[in-house]
Design a protein around this motif. Structure first.
Motif, mmCIF file in Angstrom:
data_model
loop_
_atom_site.group_PDB
_atom_site.id
_atom_site.type_symbol
_atom_site.label_atom_id
_atom_site.label_comp_id
_atom_site.label_asym_id
_atom_site.label_seq_id
_atom_site.Cartn_x
_atom_site.Cartn_y
_atom_site.Cartn_z
ATOM 1 N N ILE A 1 -76.943 67.595 -39.060
ATOM 2 C CA ILE A 1 -77.495 68.128 -37.814
ATOM 3 C C ILE A 1 -76.467 69.078 -37.195
ATOM 4 O O ILE A 1 -75.298 68.716 -37.035
ATOM 5 C CB ILE A 1 -77.777 66.991 -36.787
ATOM 6 N N ILE A 2 -76.920 70.291 -36.864
ATOM 7 C CA ILE A 2 -76.044 71.219 -36.153
ATOM 8 C C ILE A 2 -76.413 71.116 -34.672
ATOM 9 O O ILE A 2 -77.530 71.455 -34.288
ATOM 10 C CB ILE A 2 -76.196 72.643 -36.708
ATOM 11 N N ALA A 3 -75.492 70.565 -33.888
ATOM 12 C CA ALA A 3 -75.775 70.302 -32.477
ATOM 13 C C ALA A 3 -75.155 71.400 -31.629
ATOM 14 O O ALA A 3 -73.978 71.727 -31.779
ATOM 15 C CB ALA A 3 -75.212 68.941 -32.084
ATOM 16 N N ASN A 4 -75.961 71.974 -30.727
ATOM 17 C CA ASN A 4 -75.499 73.121 -29.939
ATOM 18 C C ASN A 4 -74.799 72.735 -28.659
ATOM 19 O O ASN A 4 -74.097 73.551 -28.067
ATOM 20 C CB ASN A 4 -76.686 74.037 -29.621
ATOM 21 N N ASP A 5 -75.009 71.511 -28.195
ATOM 22 C CA ASP A 5 -74.356 71.077 -26.957
ATOM 23 C C ASP A 5 -74.179 69.564 -26.994
ATOM 24 O O ASP A 5 -74.581 68.905 -27.955
ATOM 25 C CB ASP A 5 -75.185 71.511 -25.735
ATOM 26 N N MET A 6 -73.575 69.042 -25.945
ATOM 27 C CA MET A 6 -73.254 67.620 -25.899
ATOM 28 C C MET A 6 -74.516 66.756 -25.991
ATOM 29 O O MET A 6 -74.513 65.704 -26.632
ATOM 30 C CB MET A 6 -72.486 67.344 -24.593
ATOM 31 N N VAL A 7 -75.595 67.207 -25.351
ATOM 32 C CA VAL A 7 -76.838 66.413 -25.355
ATOM 33 C C VAL A 7 -77.357 66.256 -26.784
ATOM 34 O O VAL A 7 -77.680 65.145 -27.240
ATOM 35 C CB VAL A 7 -77.912 67.084 -24.445
ATOM 36 N N GLU A 8 -77.387 67.372 -27.511
ATOM 37 C CA GLU A 8 -77.880 67.321 -28.898
ATOM 38 C C GLU A 8 -76.947 66.501 -29.786
ATOM 39 O O GLU A 8 -77.388 65.773 -30.674
ATOM 40 C CB GLU A 8 -78.011 68.750 -29.472
ATOM 41 N N ALA A 9 -75.643 66.648 -29.550
ATOM 42 C CA ALA A 9 -74.667 65.929 -30.383
ATOM 43 C C ALA A 9 -74.789 64.422 -30.168
ATOM 44 O O ALA A 9 -74.812 63.639 -31.128
ATOM 45 C CB ALA A 9 -73.253 66.402 -30.056
ATOM 46 N N ALA B 1 -74.847 54.950 -40.927
ATOM 47 C CA ALA B 1 -74.048 53.960 -40.195
ATOM 48 C C ALA B 1 -72.619 54.478 -40.015
ATOM 49 O O ALA B 1 -71.901 54.087 -39.108
ATOM 50 C CB ALA B 1 -74.046 52.627 -40.934
ATOM 51 N N ARG B 2 -72.214 55.350 -40.914
ATOM 52 C CA ARG B 2 -70.928 56.036 -40.792
ATOM 53 C C ARG B 2 -71.252 57.525 -40.670
ATOM 54 O O ARG B 2 -72.116 58.028 -41.387
ATOM 55 C CB ARG B 2 -70.111 55.753 -42.050
ATOM 56 N N VAL B 3 -70.567 58.234 -39.755
ATOM 57 C CA VAL B 3 -70.832 59.676 -39.641
ATOM 58 C C VAL B 3 -69.549 60.486 -39.822
ATOM 59 O O VAL B 3 -68.453 60.005 -39.556
ATOM 60 C CB VAL B 3 -71.479 60.086 -38.283
ATOM 61 N N VAL B 4 -69.754 61.692 -40.298
ATOM 62 C CA VAL B 4 -68.678 62.681 -40.364
ATOM 63 C C VAL B 4 -69.008 63.727 -39.309
ATOM 64 O O VAL B 4 -70.145 64.206 -39.243
ATOM 65 C CB VAL B 4 -68.606 63.313 -41.770
ATOM 66 N N ILE B 5 -68.037 64.033 -38.460
ATOM 67 C CA ILE B 5 -68.224 65.110 -37.476
ATOM 68 C C ILE B 5 -67.318 66.254 -37.908
ATOM 69 O O ILE B 5 -66.161 66.038 -38.277
ATOM 70 C CB ILE B 5 -67.882 64.648 -36.045
ATOM 71 N N GLU B 6 -67.881 67.458 -37.871
ATOM 72 C CA GLU B 6 -67.197 68.563 -38.529
ATOM 73 C C GLU B 6 -67.236 69.822 -37.683
ATOM 74 O O GLU B 6 -68.235 70.096 -37.013
ATOM 75 C CB GLU B 6 -67.949 68.822 -39.837
ATOM 76 N N GLU B 7 -66.177 70.585 -37.768
ATOM 77 C CA GLU B 7 -66.107 71.915 -37.166
ATOM 78 C C GLU B 7 -67.221 72.784 -37.746
ATOM 79 O O GLU B 7 -67.485 72.738 -38.949
ATOM 80 C CB GLU B 7 -64.724 72.475 -37.537
ATOM 81 N N PHE C 1 -68.549 73.573 -29.569
ATOM 82 C CA PHE C 1 -69.962 73.642 -29.959
ATOM 83 C C PHE C 1 -70.258 75.019 -30.502
ATOM 84 O O PHE C 1 -69.652 75.981 -30.035
ATOM 85 C CB PHE C 1 -70.860 73.330 -28.754
ATOM 86 N N PRO C 2 -71.185 75.144 -31.459
ATOM 87 C CA PRO C 2 -71.890 74.027 -32.085
ATOM 88 C C PRO C 2 -70.942 73.111 -32.868
ATOM 89 O O PRO C 2 -69.844 73.533 -33.250
ATOM 90 C CB PRO C 2 -72.883 74.697 -33.039
ATOM 91 N N VAL C 3 -71.407 71.895 -33.109
ATOM 92 C CA VAL C 3 -70.654 70.939 -33.911
ATOM 93 C C VAL C 3 -71.612 70.377 -34.968
ATOM 94 O O VAL C 3 -72.827 70.385 -34.765
ATOM 95 C CB VAL C 3 -70.068 69.829 -33.007
#
Ligand code: AMP
Ligand code: GLY
Length: 415
Positions: A154-162, A180-186, A138-140
């Motif tokens: 969305i830049i999520a700072n912790d698991m709850v936000e993600a 409906a499709r997401v990309v999760i990124e470093e 995190f962030p992710v």
């Protein structure tokens, strides 16, 4: 020569303003255009997603060249439709527009061709996406795959936000099918810059870089916006970095589209993150940036029609871009509350007092004979100066002469 500009923002006003300076004296049309463009173009009431309407208009008026401002008509395939009718148009076809229309398409291309970018995964199921979060720190960064009017990152700072971001996108479909499709990124740290390039499918010709200020508030605080101001040339991109960008990012793009058989004609906007020597691609857009265009075209000496002609006939290798030495600063005047809720229809005053600046209209309309606000971003005020500080002072002097209720702007553009 008749030219149709598709769009209604500051970017399209800047394109029209630049085309209007051409020695070829084109007759300009804009769909739908805006109040600022009305002075130099005939505005017609056709929306940017009405491809049938735009095509009928272009045929009926024998338009010689169409220039597409925003991404939506490109992703809808306007270029394929126009070219099928033998009409000349500036922009990539529907397949190539996936460089903006699908984050997964771009990430797969970047990875395949060894172009530096953040590590990522693409997920079609909510369960897989949630499980994958364990692989990232995190962030992710959570991104809706499709177009989301600039709001799908969305830049999520912790698991709850993600988890909340993934729930919003994949279960509640807050961005519709785009999520409906997401990309999760470093998450990448560093300074962002925008490299806009002309491309004819064979040659990628970079323009001088611009710096965009994406956050709403001074000091880069607050939520992301479409862009609150820009300056050019960039202080961040020196000759050494530009050389790296050419070698590791731009040439591999051209090589990559050739290998993959992708035809790309139009404008490629490469959003990059710079962290010392580490330069990576954040995103591609398949159009001019807004408000990057408002500081780029005023510095360009070439006739824009010559460049567009070269794109259509794939002779871009013969074009050399020529730039004014002056710096440009564009300050966006927005409606108070933007990018969240804001009010419209506020009367704008003071245009007549402005000198030494060009006022590009982003979101305005005529109401009872007065120019009023009609969007989050209302005006882009651009000044040139012998150096950045002079351009900056000039732009802010002009901004202070224009007023409307709840006008809001950042004070640190170009600082
Ligand atoms: P994009 O539409 O992918 O460029 O994302 C919009 C904005 O989100 C970018 O301009 C960055 O400010 C931010 N962003 C996107 N991806 C990342 C990343 N991997 N790391 C840090 N910030 C990012
Ligand atoms: N200013 C960022 C963009 O046009 O996407």
């Amino acid at each position: 020569m008749k030219i149709l500009i598709v769009g209604s923002g500051g970017r399209e006003h800047a394109i029209a303003w630049k085309l209007n300076q051409s020695s070829r004296n084109p007759e300009l049309f804009a769909a739908p255009g805006n109040v600022g463009m009305m002075e130099i173009a005939t505005c017609i009431n056709i929306t940017v997603d009405d491809i049938d309407g735009l095509l009928s208009f272009a045929k009926a008026q024998s338009i010689d060249l169409t220039v597409v401002g925003p991404e939506v008509p490109l992703v809808l395939g306007i270029v394929d439709r126009f070219e099928a009718e033998g009409l000349k148009i500036i922009g990539p076809n529907q397949f190539a527009a996936q460089f903006e229309g699908s984050k997964d398409f771009t990430k797969a291309f970047l990875t395949k061709h060894g172009i530096p970018t953040a590590a990522y995964g693409t997920y079609d199921s909510h369960e897989e996406a949630i499980e994958a979060l364990d692989q990232f720190g995190f962030p992710v960064v959570i991104k809706a795959d499709g177009l989301a009017a600039g709001k799908g990152v969305i830049i999520a700072n912790d698991m709850v936000e993600a988890r909340a971001a993934i729930d919003d996108m994949m279960q509640d479909l807050v961005f519709g099918e785009a999520g409906a499709r997401v990309v999760i990124e470093e998450f990448l740290v560093g300074v962002e810059a925008s490299i806009l390039c002309f491309c004819d499918g064979l040659t990628l010709l970079p323009m001088q870089a611009a710096q965009d200020y994406k956050k709403a508030m001074d000091g880069d605080l607050g939520p992301n916006t479409g862009g609150m101001g820009t300056y050019s040339p960039s202080r961040v991109i020196d000759a050494v970095r530009m050389d790296t960008i050419n070698k590791t990012i731009l040439q591999p793009f051209i090589d990559g589209i050739h290998k993959d058989g992708i035809e790309f004609k139009g404008i490629l906007f490469v959003g990059i993150m710079i962290d010392g020597d580490d330069i990576r691609v954040l995103e591609y857009n398949v159009r001019f940036g807004d408000p990057e265009t408002e500081v780029t075209l005023p510095r360009l000496k070439n006739d824009l029609i010559d460049i567009f002609d070269a794109i259509v006939s794939q002779r871009l290798d013969e074009v050399e871009l020529d730039w004014h030495d002056q710096s440009a600063v564009c300050v966006i005047m927005a409606s108070g509350g933007y990018p969240e809720n804001y009010e419209k229809s506020k009367i704008i005053k003071g245009f007549e007092n402005v000198n030494d600046a060009t006022v590009f209209h982003c979101g305005t309309k005529m109401l009872d004979g007065e120019i009023v606000t009609n969007g989050g971003r209302v005006l882009g005020v651009t000044s040139l100066g012998d150096d950045l500080e002079t351009a900056r002072a000039c732009a802010y002097e002009a901004v202070r002469k224009i007023s409307f209720e709840q006008a809001y702007y950042r004070n640190d553009i170009g600082k």
